[in-house]
Scaffold this motif. Structure first.
Motif, PDB file in Angstrom:
ATOM      1  N   ARG A   1       0.820  -1.210   0.000  1.00  0.00           N
ATOM      2  CA  ARG A   1       0.000   0.000   0.000  1.00  0.00           C
ATOM      3  C   ARG A   1       0.856   1.263   0.000  1.00  0.00           C
ATOM      4  O   ARG A   1       0.367   2.346  -0.315  1.00  0.00           O
TER       5      ARG A   1
ATOM      6  N   SER B   1       2.431   2.798   2.614  1.00  0.00           N
ATOM      7  CA  SER B   1       2.375   3.714   3.749  1.00  0.00           C
ATOM      8  C   SER B   1       3.154   3.244   4.976  1.00  0.00           C
ATOM      9  O   SER B   1       3.323   4.019   5.913  1.00  0.00           O
TER      10      SER B   1
ATOM     11  N   SER C   1      -6.409  -4.374  -0.929  1.00  0.00           N
ATOM     12  CA  SER C   1      -6.276  -2.928  -1.138  1.00  0.00           C
ATOM     13  C   SER C   1      -6.358  -2.623  -2.630  1.00  0.00           C
ATOM     14  O   SER C   1      -6.167  -3.509  -3.478  1.00  0.00           O
TER      15      SER C   1
ATOM     16  N   TYR D   1     -11.321   4.360   2.609  1.00  0.00           N
ATOM     17  CA  TYR D   1      -9.976   4.725   3.042  1.00  0.00           C
ATOM     18  C   TYR D   1      -9.741   4.282   4.488  1.00  0.00           C
ATOM     19  O   TYR D   1     -10.569   4.550   5.359  1.00  0.00           O
TER      20      TYR D   1
ATOM     21  N   GLY E   1      -4.878   6.495   5.186  1.00  0.00           N
ATOM     22  CA  GLY E   1      -5.172   7.211   3.957  1.00  0.00           C
ATOM     23  C   GLY E   1      -5.166   6.377   2.697  1.00  0.00           C
ATOM     24  O   GLY E   1      -5.420   6.894   1.619  1.00  0.00           O
ATOM     25  N   LYS E   2      -4.923   5.069   2.803  1.00  0.00           N
ATOM     26  CA  LYS E   2      -4.884   4.219   1.613  1.00  0.00           C
ATOM     27  C   LYS E   2      -6.233   3.539   1.402  1.00  0.00           C
ATOM     28  O   LYS E   2      -6.933   3.176   2.345  1.00  0.00           O
ATOM     29  N   GLU E   3      -6.562   3.317   0.143  1.00  0.00           N
ATOM     30  CA  GLU E   3      -7.894   2.832  -0.212  1.00  0.00           C
ATOM     31  C   GLU E   3      -7.930   1.310  -0.298  1.00  0.00           C
ATOM     32  O   GLU E   3      -7.001   0.679  -0.802  1.00  0.00           O
TER      33      GLU E   3
END
Length: 304
Positions: free
Chosen positions: A100, A102, A168, A202, A206-208
């Motif tokens: 992802r 992050s 993700s 999200y 902050g990642k989808e």
């Protein structure tokens, strides 16, 4: 205040690891990988004759360690009862490069796919593991890492389960780069998870992510599963709160693989049955009466 809580959590988990006493049927090992010392804890079942047996690789969540994962899940007790090895790797800076982008591991370009593959091959070469019965489970950040391993290294695993994690958006896009080979996959998820939304969207970093149901649908497609589903429910009462767990299993899939959703209605982000290791982060409703580890191994055993 956030810095204080972060340091407290790190200190708390560090102390748990520091004071961990390795039993006679355990070992803490390491090897150098890409210039970093990477460690892992191995628990062998107490009554073991030394012949190759199944192994479950268990990946901790963000800020965790292999030791905290062992305490969190109590998989060692199940290992002694059922006769399988549990391997708990330690993530890089308490994180996994799940794709992802992050986590510290992702940001520093750590190839955790090859790292985990290397541990598995190391254990097989040791002669203690049956290579046809290697399983993987991960929680949260470790659960996203488990999804990545299922997508990129399906040949390694007899079965894979993610707890409090699904596919993700970045993993879904990367799937185009890998050939599809069926692998049995399950997802255990709380419908009221405040950190990883069950319906997609999200996460807190902050990642989808796509929804849990969409993730299951993707694995059905990749494993060429029929729509026939076996559904059952289990009910629990915990201090007046009714907990319903729904199991949706697709068994008519290519190469005898299975896809399963374990839907924990009303529950949150924590490993079912655990004492949360991040007490100052809202993880939603927890439970002591649902045994998440038992459900993990029940799925793995169904694949034999």
């Amino acid at each position: 205040m956030r810095i204080f809580l972060f340091l407290f959590v790190i200190g708390f988990n560090s102390c748990m690891g520091y004071f961990y006493r390795v039993s006679p049927n355990e070992k803490i090992d390491y090897f150098t990988f890409s210039g970093n010392k990477r460690t892992y804890l191995v628990h062998y079942p107490k009554k073991w004759d030394g012949l190759p047996i199944p192994m479950l690789v268990a990946l901790h969540g963000r800020f965790g360690t292999g030791v905290t994962m062992s305490k969190q899940t109590k998989l060692n007790d199940l290992s002694d009862q059922k006769g399988f090895i549990v391997l708990y790797p330690d993530g890089y800076k308490r994180s996994w490069a799940d794709g992802r982008g992050s986590s510290p591991a992702d940001e520093d370009g750590i190839n955790d796919v090859v790292f985990i593959e290397s541990i598995v091959k190391r254990m097989i070469a040791e002669g203690s593991v049956n290579p046809k019965e290697v399983y993987l489970v991960g929680h949260s950040n470790g659960g996203f890492m488990a999804q990545r391993m299922a997508i990129e290294k399906p040949d390694l695993w007899k079965g894979v389960m993610s707890v409090a994690a699904q596919i993700s958006v970045s993993q879904l896009k990367s799937k185009l780069n890998f050939k599809t080979k069926p692998v049995s996959v399950a997802i255990m998820a709380g419908t009221e998870d405040p950190l990883v939304p069950f319906s997609g969207g999200y996460v807190k970093d902050g990642k989808e992510v796509i929804s849990v149901s969409d993730s299951i649908q993707r694995w059905k497609e990749w494993n060429v599963c029929q729509d026939t589903v076996k559904h059952k429910s289990k009910q629990y009462d915990e201090n007046g709160f009714k907990i319903v767990i729904d199991f949706y299993r697709y068994e008519d899939c290519f190469e005898d693989t299975k896809v399963e959703l374990i839907q924990m209605n009303g529950l949150g982000h924590s490993w079912p049955g655990e004492t949360p290791m991040l007490p100052f982060i809202n993880q939603g409703r927890t439970t002591k009466v649902v045994d998440g580890s038992a459900m993990v191994w029940e799925f793995m055993e169904s694949l034999k």
